[in-house]
Design an enzyme around this catalytic site. Structure first.
Site, PDB file in Angstrom:
ATOM      1  N   VAL A 230       0.866  -1.179   0.000  1.00 34.61           N
ATOM      2  CA  VAL A 230       0.000   0.000   0.000  1.00 34.61           C
ATOM      3  C   VAL A 230       0.902   1.228   0.000  1.00 34.61           C
ATOM      4  O   VAL A 230       1.621   1.488   0.964  1.00 34.61           O
ATOM      5  CB  VAL A 230      -0.942   0.007   1.208  1.00 34.61           C
ATOM      6  CG1 VAL A 230      -1.805   1.270   1.193  1.00 34.61           C
ATOM      7  CG2 VAL A 230      -1.825  -1.235   1.205  1.00 34.61           C
ATOM      8  N   HIS A 496       9.397  -6.169  19.910  1.00 33.70           N
ATOM      9  CA  HIS A 496       8.122  -5.782  20.502  1.00 33.70           C
ATOM     10  C   HIS A 496       7.884  -4.278  20.327  1.00 33.70           C
ATOM     11  O   HIS A 496       7.694  -3.542  21.294  1.00 33.70           O
ATOM     12  CB  HIS A 496       8.098  -6.157  21.992  1.00 33.70           C
ATOM     13  CG  HIS A 496       8.472  -7.571  22.244  1.00 33.70           C
ATOM     14  ND1 HIS A 496       9.009  -8.025  23.446  1.00 33.70           N
ATOM     15  CD2 HIS A 496       8.408  -8.671  21.438  1.00 33.70           C
ATOM     16  CE1 HIS A 496       9.241  -9.325  23.370  1.00 33.70           C
ATOM     17  NE2 HIS A 496       8.879  -9.739  22.155  1.00 33.70           N
TER      18      HIS A 496
END
Length: 561
Positions: A230, A496
């Site tokens: 995208v 993370h």
């Protein structure tokens, strides 16, 4: 704008995107398009490295976002720049759930209750717990805190089955006065527990295999478009109307009532900024027209700092038989001033890789589970193929450094425990280049690892080869200055990442989203990945991301209805 029309377009098919597509397409009246830059694999045809319950896939670059670089190191204090290295993020349908270690940790109630005080209504512990329950099929516990019908299996290795080094590690922790308890995801005390894992003994369960199984993929209202990036969101006035996508066959456009970004906490802010949503001055420096000036886009980047695991050579009697990464872990408090309780995490690994040498190398690692250092993501180009500028500012907050030094000292003390010493040989700092070379599962790597393992069985040869890497554990534990320098030079970051498009109150200048994940100032546009977290929870982000996607799916359904 022209192009095929859908009710929902989801950009990114990582852990969050798979959940969103699976849940939203449950409504047959909703046409859902899921777009992923990387490849796709039908259920049952995934690469063998991905299917393995041990994270063999971490050694295979095919499943990682190409060309992604980041400033990872601590400030050397010499005026030189921080070290920049390749940074691992999942690439392909399933994203990070295809490569991560499958730790399945929720965090503690305070992680979510603090969001309420930050203006994020509806995200306290009592609000998110139903979604943690919804996502899981817990194989060990059946009570009000756990689910039994969800798509993600949760299991644990019970203490009586812990491998030798992990068992000795656990016994050493208990001797230090910590309690052993059974349910790390339901009992939030300090102490030792079996590690919850989101896999089965014989295979990984990614969000792709869990939420996009064969039956889901047969739904006529769901379309999956892989190998397509995208490039930008098409915005008319202050409304998101569609997306521009580039794949192997060229550029295409798709219309949508709702556009949901789930590209991860590094690529989602980059896509927002390419589309004119972000810090105005930064966008103008790249000649991007500012649609909405949101200073918080790309800021508030957080991650868990850790020290590269201390490795130990294991005698044959300490080998692990199970195909799992970790079996137990310690949650504890650092005691450092102005830090939250239960802010630290230590785990032992009885096995560190798939090959014969990995079965003979154990490790113990420490993680700061409630960090305070924050970084940023900026664009370097309007070209989506260019890596954004990622600065983690690792250990920029002194509290993170102090806690990591203290955690490393505890690791060394555990290595000196008589029970642990009886099951290990030398402790050493592994060489990253050798680890990486052997990590990819290939016949040549197996042969080389087997040869090294055989040589290491000869004590004199092993000590000669490890001479420059071997740690004097006792001396290092006593030397604060040396230990501090080791931490600064050996600090690493987890995968993370979060916080770069955070939820927050409308009057919070750095908030990007409301509590339903809607982008402030743009209608029809949402974010639903780890970017939304205002702060990092005391857990790896795998389960919290799935939880958030489950919760935000319900918000999206409610809005569309």
């Amino acid at each position: 704008m022209s192009g095929e029309a859908f009710d929902v377009v989801i950009a990114g098919a990582g852990a969050a995107g798979c959940v969103l597509a699976g849940r939203l397409s449950e409504k047959p009246e909703l046409r859902v398009l899921l777009i992923e830059a990387g490849p796709d694999a039908l259920p049952g045809s995934e690469h063998a490295d991905i299917r393995d319950p041990f994270p063999v896939s971490l050694g295979n670059p095919s499943f990682m976002w190409p060309g992604l670089m980041a400033e990872l190191g601590a400030d050397p204090g010499t005026g030189k720049p921080r070290a920049s290295r390749p940074f691992v993020q999942g690439f392909g349908v399933g994203g990070g759930s295809n490569i991560q270690g499958m730790f399945a940790v929720r965090g503690i109630p305070e992680d979510y209750d603090e969001w309420i005080g930050m203006g994020v209504s509806g995200w306290g512990w009592n609000d998110v717990l139903p979604y943690f329950i919804k996502l899981e099929r817990d194989l060990d516990f059946s009570n009000s805190l756990h689910g039994s019908n969800g798509p993600i299996p949760i299991r644990r290795t019970p203490p009586q089955e812990w491998a030798p080094l992990s068992k000795a590690f656990g016994e050493a922790i208990v001797r230090r006065g910590y309690e052993l308890f059974a349910d790390y995801n339901g009992d939030f005390r300090e102490g030792l527990s079996s590690m919850p894992m989101a896999n089965l003994p014989d295979r990984r369960v990614s969000t792709s295999s869990a939420y996009l199984d064969a039956a889901v993929r047969r739904r006529p209202n769901l379309k999956i478009l892989s190998g397509s990036i995208v490039e930008r969101i098409q915005i008319e006035g202050r409304s998101a109307r569609g997306v521009s996508v580039r794949g192997a066959s060229g550029s295409r456009q798709f219309q949508a009532r709702q556009i949901v970004l789930a590209c991860g906490a590094l690529q989602t802010p980059a896509l927002l900024m390419r589309s004119g949503i972000g810090p105005g001055a930064h966008l103008q420096s790249l000649s991007i027209d500012t649609v909405v000036d949101l200073p918080g886009v790309g800021r508030n980047l957080q991650n868990h700092p850790k020290v590269q695991d201390v490795a130990v050579h294991l005698p044959r009697s300490s080998k692990q038989a199970q195909r799992t990464l970790a079996q137990n872990c310690l949650r504890y408090s650092s005691g450092v001033a102005n830090c939250g309780a239960r802010d630290m995490f230590i785990t032992s690994l009885n096995k560190t890789s798939w090959h014969p040498l990995g079965k003979r190398i154990g490790a113990i690692g420490v993680v700061v589970h409630k960090p305070y250092s924050k970084g940023s993501v900026d664009l370097t180009s309007i070209d989506p193929r260019e890596s954004p500028k990622i600065r983690f500012n690792t250990l920029s907050d002194e509290r993170d450094l102090r806690r990591l030094v203290g955690g490393m000292r505890l690791v060394l003390e555990l290595l000196l425990d008589p029970g642990v010493m009886a099951l290990r040989n030398e402790a050493f700092l592994p060489q990253g280049k050798i680890i990486a070379r052997l990590a990819r599962r290939r016949p040549a790597a197996w042969v080389q690892a087997a040869a090294i393992a055989s040589i290491f069985d000869i004590r004199a040869a092993r000590r000669r080869l490890l001479k420059d890497l071997t740690l004097d554990v006792a001396a290092l534990a006593r030397n604060e200055g040396t230990l501090r320098e080791l931490v600064r030079h050996r600090v690493e970051l987890s995968r993370h990442v979060c916080g770069t498009a955070k939820m927050g109150a409308r009057d919070d200048a750095m908030a990007v989203l409301d509590s339903a994940g809607r982008v402030y100032g743009v209608q029809g546009l949402r974010v639903a990945d780890a970017s939304v977290f205002p702060t990092l929870m005391r857990a790896n982000t795998h389960l919290p991301v799935i939880m958030a996607a489950e919760k935000l799916s319900d918000h999206i359904k409610a809005d569309l209805q």
